[in-house]
Design an enzyme around this catalytic site. Structure first.
Site, mmCIF file in Angstrom:
data_model
loop_
_atom_site.group_PDB
_atom_site.id
_atom_site.type_symbol
_atom_site.label_atom_id
_atom_site.label_comp_id
_atom_site.label_asym_id
_atom_site.label_seq_id
_atom_site.Cartn_x
_atom_site.Cartn_y
_atom_site.Cartn_z
ATOM 1 C CE LYS A 183 48.726 61.372 -5.805
ATOM 2 N NZ LYS A 183 49.147 61.927 -4.508
ATOM 3 C CB THR A 194 51.672 65.578 -2.291
ATOM 4 O OG1 THR A 194 51.909 64.506 -3.021
ATOM 5 C CG2 THR A 194 51.110 65.579 -1.600
#
Length: 405
Positions: A183, A194
């Protein structure tokens, strides 16, 4: 070697089971799948690469600690919607609780369970809902529910799609599979982003060799992407190898080792590209190549300056072939560039030749940067250093998206 994209996920590698369930981590009762577990009954060697941010989330500290002390792993538990970052001693305790609850449910030790979290920084986890979710996820695994896709969905935040791929190759002893999911959509800037990425394989290999392979692949893939220049607190890439295929990967068999290293790198490269392509509100994917720098370090500085320049990125969004902004960004890298030596191309269209703009090609420049995917080649003609990055444009929609939740 065979390679597949958009697969079921980590369950593509033999001996791995997954679950993904909704436990309302966000507290919005939106029904989103937000907690997942990866499990191998057989013990796994493990490896990991983590954020270099000085501010590290509690799950990152947990992962680093158990990797330093433990050589046998069985599971990963991950949640989205809450990063469990900057949450102090309570956050560390909550991470420990997540690991121990998975361990209790599956008959493991807490130090055999990795924990990953992603989402909003600075808020405590809703532990009563998470522990209930762990119980439900373990039940799904024990019931044989096919949770490969559910786990992929469980780790998403601002992503618009799941990201998965599979590489497999044959050996004289059998087939080896390397599966990966990830992700990541915003705050994407190495060292890492991130992002959460998980790579599992049914090959059998020692932890140190798995670590070396993962780090080498990471350096060439996840550490060469940028969307917005921001580094996160939770960046994690984990790899597990359970040996289910009974194929040994070692330096004693260089051909198998080379195939395995290639498979891991291909999986990581695919996931990295998917993350950049799914960047928050981006409209273009750009491959940037810098060569002819004094050395690789200088080439990287130039590439990152260009790829992270707001002026450059917004010109790409506007389909404006503003080479002056690219040259300017290369210059403030301060590696001794000489404009009179520069050569620049948009795709294969010449833009600069020895510092002179080839204005006759201007219409072709515009056509190139108007494409959804294009390449930029910058040759500094100063040495042999080179570096490449995947990056994106930057739109006003990105600003609107990130100004509030």
């Amino acid at each position: 070697m065979k390679f597949y994209e958009n697969v079921d996920g980590l369950t593509e590698a033999s001996g791995f089971f997954c679950a993904g369930i909704h436990c309302d981590v966000r507290g919005k009762r939106d029904g989103r799948i937000d907690l997942g577990i990866v499990y191998s009954k057989r013990p796994c060697s493990g490896a990991g690469v983590f954020t270099t941010n000085d501010v590290k989330a509690a799950p990152v500290l947990h992962g680093q600690a158990i990797l330093a002390e433990q050589n046998e792993f069985h599971a990963i538990v991950a949640n989205s919607g809450n990063a469990n970052a900057c949450t102090g001693p309570q956050g560390e305790a909550d991470t420990g609780t997540m690991a121990s609850e998975v361990a209790r449910q599956l008959g493991l030790k807490a130090e055999q369970v990795f924990v990953c979290s992603t989402g909003r920084i600075g808020e405590s986890l809703p532990m009563s809902r998470i522990t209930a979710g762990i119980r439900d996820a373990v039940q799904d695994i024990e019931d044989g529910v096919d949770g490969g896709m559910g786990f992929q969905q469980a780790i998403l935040t601002s992503d618009t799609t799941t990201k998965s791929c599979l590489a497999e190759f044959e050996t004289t002893d059998g087939t080896v599979r390397v599966a990966g999911v990830a992700k990541g959509s915003g705050m994407i800037e190495p060292n890492m982003a991130t992002m959460l990425a998980f790579v599992v394989t049914d090959a059998n290999l020692p932890a140190q060799l798995l670590q070396d392979t993962l780090k080498a692949a990471n350096d060439k893939t996840f550490n060469r992407i940028t969307i917005d220049g921001d580094m996160s607190t939770n960046d994690t890439v984990l790899a597990l190898a359970n040996g289910f295929s009974n194929v040994d990967v070692s330096e004693k068999n260089p051909d198998v080792l080379a195939d395995f290293q290639t498979a891991v790198e291909k999986v990581c490269a695919c996931l990295a590209r998917k993350m950049v392509g799914d960047g928050e509100k981006v409209t273009k994917l750009i491959e940037l190549f810098v060569k002819g720098a004094p050395d690789e370090i200088a080439a990287e500085k130039v590439a990152r300056n260009i790829a992270n320049s707001l002026l450059v990125k917004t010109s790409w969004y506007g389909s404006d072939p503003n080479w002056g902004r690219i040259v300017d960004a290369a210059g403030y890298a301060k590696v001794g560039v000489d404009f009179a030596r520069m050569e620049l191309f948009y795709n294969d269209v010449p833009v600069l030749a020895e510092g002179k703009a080839l204005i006759r090609n201007k219409d072709k420049w515009k056509e190139a940067v108007a494409e959804k995917h294009f390449k930029i080649h910058l040759d500094l003609n100063l040495g042999k250093g080179d570096y490449n990055l995947l990056t994106t444009d930057l739109s006003e929609a990105y600003v609107d998206f990130n100004k509030s939740e």
